[in-house]
Write a protein that holds these residues in place. Structure first.
Motif, mmCIF file in Angstrom:
data_model
loop_
_atom_site.group_PDB
_atom_site.id
_atom_site.type_symbol
_atom_site.label_atom_id
_atom_site.label_comp_id
_atom_site.label_asym_id
_atom_site.label_seq_id
_atom_site.Cartn_x
_atom_site.Cartn_y
_atom_site.Cartn_z
ATOM 1 N N ASP A 50 6.152 43.042 -10.564
ATOM 2 C CA ASP A 50 7.753 42.771 -10.607
ATOM 3 C C ASP A 50 8.167 41.903 -9.467
ATOM 4 O O ASP A 50 9.323 41.072 -9.816
ATOM 5 C CB ASP A 50 8.526 44.112 -10.899
ATOM 6 C CG ASP A 50 7.961 44.906 -12.153
ATOM 7 O OD1 ASP A 50 7.588 44.321 -12.850
ATOM 8 O OD2 ASP A 50 8.148 46.229 -11.983
ATOM 9 N N VAL A 51 7.550 41.723 -8.497
ATOM 10 C CA VAL A 51 7.986 40.830 -7.473
ATOM 11 C C VAL A 51 7.948 39.458 -7.636
ATOM 12 O O VAL A 51 8.548 38.627 -7.046
ATOM 13 C CB VAL A 51 7.466 41.143 -5.805
ATOM 14 C CG1 VAL A 51 7.633 42.714 -5.776
ATOM 15 C CG2 VAL A 51 5.953 41.059 -5.882
ATOM 16 N N LEU A 52 7.164 39.071 -8.707
ATOM 17 C CA LEU A 52 6.943 37.688 -9.236
ATOM 18 C C LEU A 52 8.119 37.422 -10.095
ATOM 19 O O LEU A 52 7.731 37.380 -11.409
ATOM 20 C CB LEU A 52 5.423 37.464 -9.668
ATOM 21 C CG LEU A 52 4.544 37.415 -8.637
ATOM 22 C CD1 LEU A 52 3.334 37.189 -9.031
ATOM 23 C CD2 LEU A 52 4.599 36.333 -7.644
ATOM 24 N N ASN A 53 9.199 37.028 -9.487
ATOM 25 C CA ASN A 53 10.392 36.717 -10.463
ATOM 26 C C ASN A 53 10.835 35.523 -10.225
ATOM 27 O O ASN A 53 12.020 34.858 -10.535
ATOM 28 C CB ASN A 53 11.587 37.788 -9.990
ATOM 29 C CG ASN A 53 11.842 37.947 -8.578
ATOM 30 O OD1 ASN A 53 11.480 37.223 -8.007
ATOM 31 N ND2 ASN A 53 12.240 39.151 -8.218
ATOM 32 N N ARG A 95 10.625 31.043 -2.689
ATOM 33 C CA ARG A 95 11.620 31.502 -3.618
ATOM 34 C C ARG A 95 11.143 31.248 -5.039
ATOM 35 O O ARG A 95 11.444 31.737 -6.111
ATOM 36 C CB ARG A 95 12.869 31.120 -3.287
ATOM 37 C CG ARG A 95 13.591 31.652 -2.241
ATOM 38 C CD ARG A 95 14.020 33.199 -2.296
ATOM 39 N NE ARG A 95 14.376 33.871 -1.428
ATOM 40 C CZ ARG A 95 15.807 34.183 -1.194
ATOM 41 N NH1 ARG A 95 16.489 34.089 -2.439
ATOM 42 N NH2 ARG A 95 16.178 34.932 -0.287
ATOM 43 N N TRP A 130 6.312 38.412 2.023
ATOM 44 C CA TRP A 130 5.338 38.640 0.786
ATOM 45 C C TRP A 130 3.908 38.047 1.280
ATOM 46 O O TRP A 130 3.036 38.522 0.951
ATOM 47 C CB TRP A 130 5.977 37.348 -0.438
ATOM 48 C CG TRP A 130 5.260 37.472 -1.539
ATOM 49 C CD1 TRP A 130 4.823 38.415 -2.438
ATOM 50 C CD2 TRP A 130 4.617 36.310 -2.136
ATOM 51 N NE1 TRP A 130 4.233 38.147 -3.226
ATOM 52 C CE2 TRP A 130 3.993 36.704 -3.410
ATOM 53 C CE3 TRP A 130 4.559 35.118 -1.823
ATOM 54 C CZ2 TRP A 130 3.462 35.934 -4.184
ATOM 55 C CZ3 TRP A 130 3.926 33.933 -2.691
ATOM 56 C CH2 TRP A 130 3.513 34.452 -3.829
ATOM 57 N N HIS A 134 -0.306 37.822 -10.822
ATOM 58 C CA HIS A 134 0.319 39.108 -11.112
ATOM 59 C C HIS A 134 -0.493 40.246 -10.860
ATOM 60 O O HIS A 134 0.040 41.343 -10.885
ATOM 61 C CB HIS A 134 0.709 38.868 -12.736
ATOM 62 C CG HIS A 134 1.979 37.992 -12.770
ATOM 63 N ND1 HIS A 134 3.235 38.878 -12.954
ATOM 64 C CD2 HIS A 134 2.123 36.746 -12.837
ATOM 65 C CE1 HIS A 134 4.160 37.749 -13.073
ATOM 66 N NE2 HIS A 134 3.461 36.428 -12.974
ATOM 67 N N ALA A 177 6.775 31.859 -11.702
ATOM 68 C CA ALA A 177 5.803 33.213 -11.616
ATOM 69 C C ALA A 177 5.042 32.974 -13.178
ATOM 70 O O ALA A 177 3.823 33.384 -13.201
ATOM 71 C CB ALA A 177 6.729 34.396 -11.563
ATOM 72 N N THR A 197 9.066 34.580 -5.575
ATOM 73 C CA THR A 197 9.586 35.735 -5.460
ATOM 74 C C THR A 197 10.864 35.659 -4.394
ATOM 75 O O THR A 197 10.809 34.737 -3.575
ATOM 76 C CB THR A 197 8.338 36.566 -4.652
ATOM 77 O OG1 THR A 197 9.067 37.968 -4.728
ATOM 78 C CG2 THR A 197 8.124 36.094 -3.330
ATOM 79 N N ASP A 198 11.610 36.692 -4.630
ATOM 80 C CA ASP A 198 12.768 36.969 -3.731
ATOM 81 C C ASP A 198 12.439 37.703 -2.692
ATOM 82 O O ASP A 198 13.338 38.149 -1.799
ATOM 83 C CB ASP A 198 14.042 37.144 -4.360
ATOM 84 C CG ASP A 198 14.025 38.514 -5.342
ATOM 85 O OD1 ASP A 198 12.882 39.284 -4.896
ATOM 86 O OD2 ASP A 198 14.878 38.816 -6.200
ATOM 87 N N VAL A 199 11.181 38.297 -2.419
ATOM 88 C CA VAL A 199 10.926 39.240 -1.340
ATOM 89 C C VAL A 199 10.920 38.658 -0.039
ATOM 90 O O VAL A 199 11.412 39.409 1.031
ATOM 91 C CB VAL A 199 9.343 39.725 -1.600
ATOM 92 C CG1 VAL A 199 8.833 40.337 -0.279
ATOM 93 C CG2 VAL A 199 9.231 40.579 -2.604
#
Length: 313
Positions: A183-186, A219, A228, A197, A190, A222-224
Motif C-alpha cells: 500500500d505504500v506504493l501510491n 514521491r 522508504w 509491490h 507505482a 511513495t509518500d513515505v
C-alpha cells in the motif's frame, strides 16, 4: 599540513562483449581496476534506470567506480537491457522496459565468465580474487542487488515467487534502493513497477550496507518520504548496516556521472566520502579483521563535520 597522497592510477576497459544465448543483444561490460596489485576483490555494479541517455549503461557511474577501483577493487559494470542506450531496440521485448529478472541474471552470467573477463582485459590476468565478490547497485540497480543478496519477489506475470540469490556474492551495497511495496506504493509510478509491490527483504540474508539520503523523497513512488530507502535495512535480517547521508538526494551527491545535470544535490565532497565509506565497508566485510570500516566511520561519521550517521544490527 602533510602533502596530499598521490592518486592511484586506474585502468578502465570497455566494452568486453559477452555473447549470451537467448539474450536479445550481447552483454557489454566495462571493467575498471587499479593499475597494480593482485588479489583484487570484485564489485559488480548495477546501474539505475534514470532519464539520461548513457548514464544507465557501462558508460555511467564513473565517480563511484573510479573511487572503488582506486581503493583496490575490480569494478565490473554491465549494460543491462533496461539501459536507455538499448530502449529503441528493445521496447517490445519481453520484460521491457525494466527487465528486472534479466538484470540480476546478467550478474550471474558475469560471474560464470569471470575468467574470460580477466583474460580479455589487458593487464588484468591473474589479478582477481574470484572468491571475494560483492554487488552494488543504485536505485533500480539497488533492487537488482537486493535480489542477488537474497530478497524475493512475486513475478507479476506468473504469480511465481522468484529467488535470484547468488551464493558467490559475499556482500552488498544498496545505494538509494527502493523500499517496501504494498500500500505504500501510491505514487504515479507505482503501477508501472508491479515487481516492486511484492519485494520481501526478510530473505535477504547476505551482509549488506544500505545507503540512504535523508533528502531522497521519491514521491513518484511513495509518500513515505526518505525513510522508504532505509527499508532494506530495517526489513532484512542481520547482519546489515545503514548509512544515512546528511543532505543527500537520490544521486547521493552525484554518483551517476561527473557534473550530471540530473544531480540535484551535487557535492564532490559527499561522493568522495561515500566512496571511502563504501570501499571501507566492503574491504572489512570481505576480509574480516581489516580495520578500514572502523577507521572510515570514525573519520567521516563522528563529530561536527559528520557526513552521515551509521547504525548496525
Amino acid at each position: 599540513m602533510s602533502a596530499p597522497a598521490s592518486p592511484t592510477p586506474v585502468l578502465s576497459y570497455s566494452p568486453v562483449v559477452l555473447s549470451v544465448p537467448g539474450r536479445p543483444v550481447d552483454l557489454h561490460v566495462r571493467v575498471s581496476a587499479p593499475a597494480t596489485g593482485t588479489g583484487l576483490p570484485v564489485v559488480l555494479l548495477s546501474h539505475g534506470h534514470g532519464g539520461s541517455n548513457h548514464l544507465s549503461s557501462l558508460h555511467g557511474y564513473a565517480p563511484i567506480a573510479d573511487l572503488w577501483a582506486a581503493a583496490g577493487f575490480a569494478v565490473v559494470q554491465p549494460t543491462h537491457l533496461s539501459s536507455r542506450t538499448l530502449s529503441h531496440r528493445l521496447a517490445d521485448a519481453p520484460g521491457a522496459p525494466f527487465f528486472w529478472r534479466s538484470r540480476a541474471e546478467d550478474m550471474s552470467r558475469i560471474l560464470d565468465r569471470l575468467g574470460e573477463l580477466e583474460s580479455t582485459v589487458p593487464q588484468l590476468a591473474g589479478r582477481l580474487d574470484h572468491d571475494q565478490v560483492a554487488v552494488a547497485g543504485h536505485s533500480l540497480g539497488g533492487h537488482t542487488a537486493a535480489l542477488l543478496l537474497g530478497a524475493r519477489i512475486t513475478d507479476p506475470g506468473t504469480g511465481e515467487e522468484v529467488s535470484l540469490a547468488e551464493p558467490r556474492i559475499k556482500a552488498g551495497v544498496l545505494l538509494a534502493a527502493p523500499g517496501r511495496g504494498g500500500d505504500v506504493l501510491n505514487g504515479w509510478m507505482a503501477e508501472k513497477v508491479p515487481f516492486f509491490h511484492t519485494t520481501d527483504f526478510s530473505t535477504m540474508t547476505t551482509p549488506a550496507l544500505v545507503v540512504a539520503g535523508d533528502k531522497d523523497d521519491s514521491r513518484h513512488f511513495t509518500d513515505v518520504g526518505p525513510d522508504w530507502h532505509a527499508d532494506p535495512y530495517h526489513l532484512a535480517p542481520a547482519p546489515k548496516t545503514l548509512l544515512t547521508l546528511f543532505g543527500a538526494g537520490h544521486l547521493l551527491g552525484g554518483i551517476s556521472g561527473y557534473d550530471a545535470a540530473e544531480t540535484t544535490d551535487e557535492s564532490p565532497e559527499r561522493v568522495a566520502a561515500l566512496g571511502r565509506l563504501t570501499a571501507a565497508y566492503l574491504r572489512t566485510r570481505l576480509r574480516p579483521g581489516d580495520p578500514a570500516w572502523r577507521t572510515a566511520c570514525e573519520a567521516l561519521t563522528t563529530g561536527a563535520d559528520a557526513v552521515g550517521r551509521v547504525e548496525s544490527k
